[in-house]
Write an enzyme that holds these catalytic residues in place. Structure first.
Site: not given
Ligand code: KIV
Length: 260
Positions: A43, A179
């Site tokens: 990320s 997720e």
């Protein structure tokens, strides 16, 4: 910190607290606040580099940030590093070569995205001394196929995800990130496994939680619904991080408003 010490914490039913971490200063602070797992997430492609996905992140970037985080944590937290897009999908041998660089930079474990297709790779790495965290549900490296949306809402996809989770555990994975999946499915998968699950947008029943630090600090212009700005109402970064850790361990975060 090594894997046995991390897993020891889960034996007493304690929830694992994880945050993404990209540099030494934050690693030092997070370790001081008792964060169990510092995830050097790809990320960083968005939070640090300003891209609109994780795909442009390369292995040199991951090694650089992993080394910085490991230096800052100085053995006081468990370092989990992402295998970036293109560094492991071709073959188990490619995954080993990439993972070895992350481990040499200070990682205690590597994470890869994907289901049973990667069972052979998980087995190849774990048999060679590299602990692996699997990652199911929303897979940011597959954004071009799926978009950024909740996954496994239909029963067939939910069952597929559960089967993948069991296969990856069988192959040797020691942790599983879930997720953006329905909370009931995360609960079901968590109960079916013996390894801990770490949820993000997956409800409160996982064995631990992870958040992107930028979301926690209110730095993301349009944060995901499942995140929370913990800096609001706190006077410092340290207080915000401690509030997050306390809320996860106490079962107050995530609340029903952070999952579907
Ligand atoms: O890269 C990352 O930040 C991640 C989390 C979303 C789990 O993989």
């Amino acid at each position: 910190m090594f894997l046995p010490q991390l897993l020891e914490k889960t034996k007493n039913g304690e929830r694992l607290v994880a945050l993404t971490c990209y540099d030494a200063s934050m690693a030092r602070l997070m370790a001081t606040c008792g964060i169990d797992i510092l995830l050097v997430g790809d990320s960083l492609g968005m939070t640090v580099q300003g891209h609109n996905s994780t795909l442009p992140v390369n292995l040199t970037d991951m090694v650089y940030h992993t080394r910085a985080v490991a230096n800052g944590a100085a053995g006081r937290a468990f370092i989990l590093a992402d295998l970036n897009f293109g560094s492991y999908q071709a073959s188990p041998a490619q995954a080993f070569a990439s993972a070895a660089q992350l481990m040499a930079a200070g990682a205690n474990m590597v994470k890869l995205e994907g289901g049973a297709l990667f069972a052979e790779t998980v087995q190849f790495l774990t048999q060679r001394g590299i602990p692996v965290c699997a990652h199911l549900g929303l897979l940011p490296q597959s954004v071009n196929s799926t978009g950024y949306r909740m996954q496994a809402k239909a029963e067939t996809a939910a069952q597929q995800l559960q089967d993948d989770a069991l296969t990856l555990q069988e192959a040797g994975a020691s942790l599983l990130v879930l997720e953006a999946i329905p909370a009931e499915l995360a609960d079901r998968v968590t109960r079916a496994l013996t390894i801990p699950t770490i949820g993000i947008g997956a409800g409160a029943q996982c064995g631990g939680q992870v958040l992107v630090i930028n979301d926690l600090l209110g730095l993301t212009p349009t944060p995901p619904r499942f995140s929370k700005d913990f800096l609001q109402g706190q006077g410092s970064l340290e207080a915000a991080i401690r509030a997050y850790a306390e809320a996860v361990r106490g079962g107050q975060f995530p609340g029903p408003e952070h999952s579907r």
